[in-house]
Scaffold this active site. Sequence first.
Site, short mmCIF file in Angstrom:
data_model
loop_
_atom_site.label_atom_id
_atom_site.label_comp_id
_atom_site.label_asym_id
_atom_site.label_seq_id
_atom_site.Cartn_x
_atom_site.Cartn_y
_atom_site.Cartn_z
N GLY A 1 -71.06 -112.35 -9.08
CA GLY A 1 -72.22 -111.75 -8.23
C GLY A 1 -73.00 -112.97 -7.28
CG LEU A 2 -76.66 -114.20 -8.69
CD1 LEU A 2 -77.58 -115.40 -9.46
CD2 LEU A 2 -77.98 -113.72 -7.82
CB CYS A 3 -71.97 -115.02 -3.76
SG CYS A 3 -70.31 -113.58 -4.70
N GLY A 4 -74.32 -113.66 -2.20
CA GLY A 4 -74.98 -113.73 -1.34
C GLY A 4 -74.25 -111.67 -0.67
CG PHE B 1 -68.20 -113.70 -1.38
CD1 PHE B 1 -67.23 -114.09 -0.89
CD2 PHE B 1 -67.19 -113.27 -3.01
CE1 PHE B 1 -66.57 -114.65 -0.81
CE2 PHE B 1 -65.72 -113.33 -2.65
CZ PHE B 1 -65.29 -113.92 -2.09
#
Lengths: 137, 295
Positions: B86-89, B91
């Site tokens: 995760g941690l990709c907005g 996406f």
Amino acid sequence: MFVLNLVTPEKKITTDVEVEEVILPGERGQLTLLPGHAPLITTLGVGMVQYRLKGESQFTSAVVSWGYCEVNAHGVNVLAETAESIDEIDRDRAEAAVRKAQKMLTDPGLEANQVLKYQRKLKRALARIETLSQTSH
Amino acid sequence: MANLKDLRLRIASVRNTQQITKAMKMVSAAKLRRAQNSIVNLRPYARKLLEVIADIAVSRRVSHPLLSSVTNPKKVLVVVLTSDRGLCGGFNANINRFAYRFYQENKGKYETLDLLFIGRKGVDFFKARKVTGIDAIYNLAREVSYGLAAKVADRLMESFVDGGYDAVHIIYNEFKSAIAQEIVCEQLLPVDLKKSSFDPASETKNPFSQDLIFEPAPEEMIDELLQRHFAVQVYRCMSESVAAEHGARMTAMENATKNAAEMIRNLTLTYNKLRQASITTELIEITSGAEALKG
């Protein structure tokens, strides 16, 4: 104008270089291509690709495993599954791979698809070593 | 109002987070460049391969089950390509929402509409909504290699053949630029040759395609070629998705870093105000104490 493209999905070994002669490991035997060759599409086995750049007398080598070759009026396109140019080959790794594959293949309980896998690995590693030893002297 | 010690701790923790997001942004930027390179490197291979297939299929009139499209597909498989981490907005959220809507809208159209997930985020999302896929592939290596993609392609092909599907679609994030991704739905199988720049009319005029030498025969070759083509397509989609993921993460982390800076500014301001207020209070206490003694 006889141009060689040697590409894999991951990288380009050479693109659009002018060559005078290309030797390829065809699946049904080695073939040498010279300018003016008839249009041809063939499958490649595992082995050494050699090509002579225009105006040079020395061959440059690379190892390919499994691929296609298309010859047309403009030149040769080689689409290989994997390819390594001569200075990318790691001799120790190839030798280790040969030993490992040979050891695995002596195991009688090996499954059929595993046998195929290691045979392919063995073939690839042997082709690498052969390429190295042919070009070192 | 918080006391001075709390504020100090708060500022320190935000600063730590900011450092992490900054580092993640830089890592993503480096990985993005590599992913972009691999897409560029793939293009000549993919183009040549499709040309050869088109050459054989059109000029030699070779037919193959993987080439013939069904006019009324009944069993359809949709592959949802997300990332493992995760941690990709937005996406993963975007692609999951798109896939979910696609699933709801098209469920009635076909006799069977099955899903297959690549990437943990898609698996989790659909599990929470009680939608099960026929297969899930996740915990992939961080770097997408052709070898990995070929394995995934083999599994897809196996599902395609065993499941007797009429068509396979893939939903993934296409890499537009470092800051933009676009969700696309593409048909993977049967192979669509129309998309290639191949023009049969001009090709037949070309004398060379007429007397091509095939070794082995084109009928034998096209099967292998199509398998390769499929693997290359899967590899392309995965590379695009990875590049898009890094792009999205880069943007998300850039924003996070900016937000952290803003937060630190606000907190520091509050901290200084509070500090000054307490100094003033202390001074008043001292002076009034002194005044009282004088009196």
